[in-house]
Design a protein around this motif. Structure first.
Motif, PDB file in Angstrom:
ATOM      1  N   LEU A 220       0.844  -1.201   0.000  1.00 45.37           N
ATOM      2  CA  LEU A 220       0.000   0.000   0.000  1.00 45.37           C
ATOM      3  C   LEU A 220       0.877   1.247   0.000  1.00 45.37           C
ATOM      4  CD1 LEU A 220      -2.766  -1.028   2.558  1.00 45.37           C
ATOM      5  CD2 LEU A 220      -2.496  -1.647   0.157  1.00 45.37           C
ATOM      6  N   ASP A 221       0.234   2.386  -0.317  1.00 47.26           N
ATOM      7  CA  ASP A 221       1.005   3.622  -0.481  1.00 47.26           C
ATOM      8  C   ASP A 221       1.553   4.184   0.835  1.00 47.26           C
ATOM      9  OD1 ASP A 221      -1.445   4.381   0.512  1.00 47.26           O
ATOM     10  OD2 ASP A 221      -1.822   5.949  -0.964  1.00 47.26           O
ATOM     11  N   ASP A 222       1.095   3.649   1.987  1.00 44.34           N
ATOM     12  CA  ASP A 222       1.660   4.117   3.262  1.00 44.34           C
ATOM     13  C   ASP A 222       2.743   3.169   3.780  1.00 44.34           C
ATOM     14  OD1 ASP A 222       0.119   1.957   3.893  1.00 44.34           O
ATOM     15  OD2 ASP A 222      -0.924   2.894   5.580  1.00 44.34           O
ATOM     16  N   GLY A 223       3.166   2.239   2.911  1.00 46.29           N
ATOM     17  CA  GLY A 223       4.228   1.310   3.295  1.00 46.29           C
ATOM     18  C   GLY A 223       3.690   0.026   3.920  1.00 46.29           C
ATOM     19  N   ALA A 224       2.377  -0.025   4.188  1.00 45.62           N
ATOM     20  CA  ALA A 224       1.808  -1.239   4.806  1.00 45.62           C
ATOM     21  C   ALA A 224       1.723  -2.365   3.772  1.00 45.62           C
ATOM     22  CB  ALA A 224       0.423  -0.922   5.363  1.00 45.62           C
ATOM     23  N   ARG A 225       1.561  -3.590   4.266  1.00 41.66           N
ATOM     24  CA  ARG A 225       1.411  -4.769   3.406  1.00 41.66           C
ATOM     25  C   ARG A 225       0.103  -5.460   3.735  1.00 41.66           C
ATOM     26  NH1 ARG A 225       3.925  -6.840  -0.864  1.00 41.66           N
ATOM     27  NH2 ARG A 225       3.628  -8.952  -0.071  1.00 41.66           N
ATOM     28  N   VAL A 226      -0.555  -5.963   2.724  1.00 39.58           N
ATOM     29  CA  VAL A 226      -1.711  -6.828   2.945  1.00 39.58           C
ATOM     30  C   VAL A 226      -1.294  -8.202   2.436  1.00 39.58           C
ATOM     31  CG1 VAL A 226      -4.091  -7.298   2.272  1.00 39.58           C
ATOM     32  CG2 VAL A 226      -3.373  -4.935   2.697  1.00 39.58           C
ATOM     33  N   ASP A 227      -1.150  -9.154   3.336  1.00 39.13           N
ATOM     34  CA  ASP A 227      -0.748 -10.505   2.922  1.00 39.13           C
ATOM     35  C   ASP A 227      -1.893 -11.160   2.161  1.00 39.13           C
ATOM     36  OD1 ASP A 227       1.676 -10.199   4.147  1.00 39.13           O
ATOM     37  OD2 ASP A 227       0.988 -11.042   6.061  1.00 39.13           O
ATOM     38  N   ALA A 228      -1.556 -11.740   1.032  1.00 36.85           N
ATOM     39  CA  ALA A 228      -2.609 -12.394   0.241  1.00 36.85           C
ATOM     40  C   ALA A 228      -1.957 -13.386  -0.712  1.00 36.85           C
ATOM     41  CB  ALA A 228      -3.409 -11.364  -0.549  1.00 36.85           C
ATOM     42  N   ASP A 229      -2.655 -14.492  -0.948  1.00 45.64           N
ATOM     43  CA  ASP A 229      -2.150 -15.390  -1.989  1.00 45.64           C
ATOM     44  C   ASP A 229      -3.033 -15.318  -3.222  1.00 45.64           C
ATOM     45  OD1 ASP A 229      -4.317 -16.915  -1.017  1.00 45.64           O
ATOM     46  OD2 ASP A 229      -2.962 -17.909   0.401  1.00 45.64           O
ATOM     47  N   PHE A 230      -3.987 -14.394  -3.186  1.00 39.48           N
ATOM     48  CA  PHE A 230      -4.885 -14.237  -4.338  1.00 39.48           C
ATOM     49  C   PHE A 230      -5.396 -12.793  -4.347  1.00 39.48           C
ATOM     50  CE2 PHE A 230      -9.139 -14.223  -6.052  1.00 39.48           C
ATOM     51  CZ  PHE A 230      -8.923 -14.828  -7.264  1.00 39.48           C
ATOM     52  N   VAL A 231      -5.322 -12.140  -5.497  1.00 39.94           N
ATOM     53  CA  VAL A 231      -5.719 -10.726  -5.567  1.00 39.94           C
ATOM     54  C   VAL A 231      -6.770 -10.539  -6.660  1.00 39.94           C
ATOM     55  CG1 VAL A 231      -4.921  -8.356  -5.944  1.00 39.94           C
ATOM     56  CG2 VAL A 231      -3.412 -10.007  -4.813  1.00 39.94           C
ATOM     57  N   LEU A 232      -7.870  -9.882  -6.300  1.00 35.45           N
ATOM     58  CA  LEU A 232      -8.884  -9.518  -7.299  1.00 35.45           C
ATOM     59  C   LEU A 232      -8.775  -8.026  -7.570  1.00 35.45           C
ATOM     60  CD1 LEU A 232     -11.495 -10.294  -8.945  1.00 35.45           C
ATOM     61  CD2 LEU A 232     -12.753  -9.264  -7.059  1.00 35.45           C
ATOM     62  N   LEU A 233      -8.760  -7.676  -8.847  1.00 37.21           N
ATOM     63  CA  LEU A 233      -8.772  -6.267  -9.225  1.00 37.21           C
ATOM     64  C   LEU A 233     -10.206  -5.868  -9.559  1.00 37.21           C
ATOM     65  CD1 LEU A 233      -7.251  -3.644 -10.005  1.00 37.21           C
ATOM     66  CD2 LEU A 233      -7.244  -4.516 -12.338  1.00 37.21           C
ATOM     67  N   ALA A 234     -10.742  -4.923  -8.809  1.00 38.73           N
ATOM     68  CA  ALA A 234     -12.113  -4.451  -9.066  1.00 38.73           C
ATOM     69  C   ALA A 234     -12.110  -2.936  -8.861  1.00 38.73           C
ATOM     70  CB  ALA A 234     -13.088  -5.134  -8.118  1.00 38.73           C
ATOM     71  N   ALA A 235     -11.264  -2.277  -9.649  1.00 36.94           N
ATOM     72  CA  ALA A 235     -11.026  -0.846  -9.428  1.00 36.94           C
ATOM     73  C   ALA A 235     -11.727   0.015 -10.482  1.00 36.94           C
ATOM     74  CB  ALA A 235      -9.528  -0.573  -9.428  1.00 36.94           C
ATOM     75  N   GLY A 236     -12.864  -0.457 -10.948  1.00 34.28           N
ATOM     76  CA  GLY A 236     -13.613   0.346 -11.908  1.00 34.28           C
ATOM     77  C   GLY A 236     -13.373  -0.093 -13.344  1.00 34.28           C
ATOM     78  N   VAL A 237     -14.053   0.596 -14.244  1.00 33.06           N
ATOM     79  CA  VAL A 237     -14.041   0.186 -15.664  1.00 33.06           C
ATOM     80  C   VAL A 237     -13.805   1.386 -16.564  1.00 33.06           C
ATOM     81  CG1 VAL A 237     -15.594  -1.773 -15.311  1.00 33.06           C
ATOM     82  CG2 VAL A 237     -16.547   0.471 -15.857  1.00 33.06           C
TER      83      VAL A 237
END
Ligand SMILES: Cc1cc2nc3c(=O)[nH]c(=O)nc-3n(C[C@H](O)[C@H](O)[C@H](O)COP(=O)(O)OP(=O)(O)OC[C@H]3O[C@@H](n4cnc5c(N)ncnc54)[C@H](O)[C@@H]3O)c2cc1C
Length: 392
Positions: A220-237
């Motif tokens: 993330l832009d504040d240096g944080a991390r989100v642990d994930a083994d799967f990522v969905l992109l749903a950021a608009g169209v």
């Protein structure tokens, strides 16, 4: 003179509806429906809801194959239109119809949208949710226990998050705006859904932009991390306007059309997610991503083509989103800057300079239907009348 050959580009919800409505209005000329995706036209809303759980692809199909035969609609699945030649009145196709040219008297552009892919490092590792193929891949991914990160806290990302959480996965939602569904709903409704998702264990990262995706998660832009083994992109169209632009049609936030849904070329109409049209209430050019807009647009265009004339577009926009057991319904359309009055938990009226603009309800179909009547053509759009209707 009514056109003899109608070609429809895009076989989604709106494109198919145009073919259906043309025949319902007695149009007896040739209709060709061209769709880039394989298979029969299907509905997308269940892709982020029921389909993820039940996998019933056949339940999504909008019309059986026999429809196209009985209504004499030539359907070309797996074919993309590459170019519009306005001077010749032709489109050029590839795919199943390899390099074929097809003449039209009237062309309907129903090309929809594609996922916005923001400049995020490693984004190729993230999955989309737009087509049946995407949803089938996601279903497979949901088969085993997962830590899931969803980039985008809009309708689709949150619907997916609710299903994934219900199935027992660890779910985080990353949203760059300070609140959920900020483009579409009031702050009060955002808060309602924030509480609901958090109470079910979804981790919300609001006001944080994703800047990188890798095999172990999202940065993330504040240096944080989100642990994930799967990522969905749903950021608009983004609207699919390239064909129209290359053909020299006017475009803005979509293919620009007038109140008759006619483009800057009278032989070409545009509808649904790819079209930007004058909002009947405010006159502002808007582009809506909803089944209602796509199908109501299609009905108007079909009537105009078949009958030679029709009244200007008047339909009231309405939307829904199912997130777990929470059914959000919105009657009307409130642009940015709308103010709100919370009538009760999960029931919000939104106002702009012209008065009552939209009513948002959660699990309250009765009030939603009343609001649609009040805000729709011929309704009073009066807040006092809405409150009376709610009390009745
Ligand atoms: C996961 C998901 C959930 C949704 N949930 C809801 C909901 O709950 N409620 C709601 O109202 N709406 C919902 N929507 C939005 C709704 O599905 C769309 O608003 C609607 O499908 C728009 O119809 P359309 O005909 O404009 O475009 P689409 O249905 O997107 O169809 C456009 C078609 O055009 C094809 N195409 C594009 N370019 C070409 C070309 N050059 N040649 C040939 N074919 C082409 C595309 O492949 C696509 O199949 C959801 C959408 C998604 C993805």
């Amino acid at each position: 003179m009514s056109p003899e050959r109608v070609v429809i580009v895009g076989a989604g919800q709106g494109g198919l509806q145009a073919a259906i409505s043309l025949r319902q209005n007695g149009f007896d000329g040739a209709i060709t429906l061209i769709g880039a995706e394989p298979g029969l036209p299907y509905q997308r809303p269940p892709l982020s809801k029921a389909y993820l759980q039940d996998g019933k692809a056949e339940a999504l199909v909008l019309r059986p194959a026999s429809f196209f035969e009985s209504k004499q609609v030539e359907y070309l699945p797996g074919s993309s239109v590459l170019e519009i030649d306005r001077a010749a009145g032709e489109v050029r196709l590839d795919g199943a119809g390899a390099d074929r040219r097809l003449g039209y008297d009237h062309l309907i552009l129903a090309t929809g949208t594609r996922n916005l892919r923001p400049p995020i490092d490693g984004l190729e590792l993230a999955c989309d949710l737009r087509t049946l193929d995407d949803a089938a891949r996601l279903r497979e991914a949901l088969a085993g226990p997962r830590r899931i990160a969803v980039i985008g806290g809009g309708f689709i990302g949150l619907e997916f998050a609710a299903v994934a959480r219900k199935l027992g996965h660890e779910v985080s939602v990353i949203e760059a705006a300070p609140r959920l569904m900020a483009r579409a709903v009031s702050p009060a409704i955002s808060r309602h859904f924030e509480d609901w998702h958090r109470a079910r264990g979804v981790a919300l990262h609001l006001g944080r932009a994703a800047i990188g995706v890798d095999a172990t998660g999202v940065s993330l832009d504040d240096g944080a991390r989100v642990d994930a083994d799967f990522v969905l992109l749903a950021a608009g169209v983004r609207p699919n306007t390239e064909l129209a632009e290359a053909a020299g049609l006017e475009t803005g936030n979509g293919i620009s059309v007038d109140a008759q849904l006619q483009s800057s070329d009278p032989a070409i109409s545009a509808l649904g997610d790819c079209a930007c049209f004058p909002d009947p209430r405010s006159g502002a050019m808007v582009r809506l991503e909803s089944v209602q807009a796509a199908t109501d647009h299609a009905r108007l265009i079909a009537t105009r083509i078949a009958k030679g004339a029709c009244p200007d577009y008047q339909a009231l926009p309405w939307f829904w989103s199912d997130q777990g057991d929470q059914k959000l319904q919105i009657a009307g359309f409130a642009g940015p800057g709308a103010t709100e009055e919370v009538v009760s938990e999960g029931l919000v009226a939104r106002f702009d300079a012209a008065g009552l603009a939209a009513v948002e309800t959660v699990n309250n179909a009765r009030v939603h239907m009343k609001a649609r009547k009040l805000l729709g053509p011929g309704g009073s759009a009066d807040f006092a009348a809405l409150k009376e209707a709610i009390a009745a």
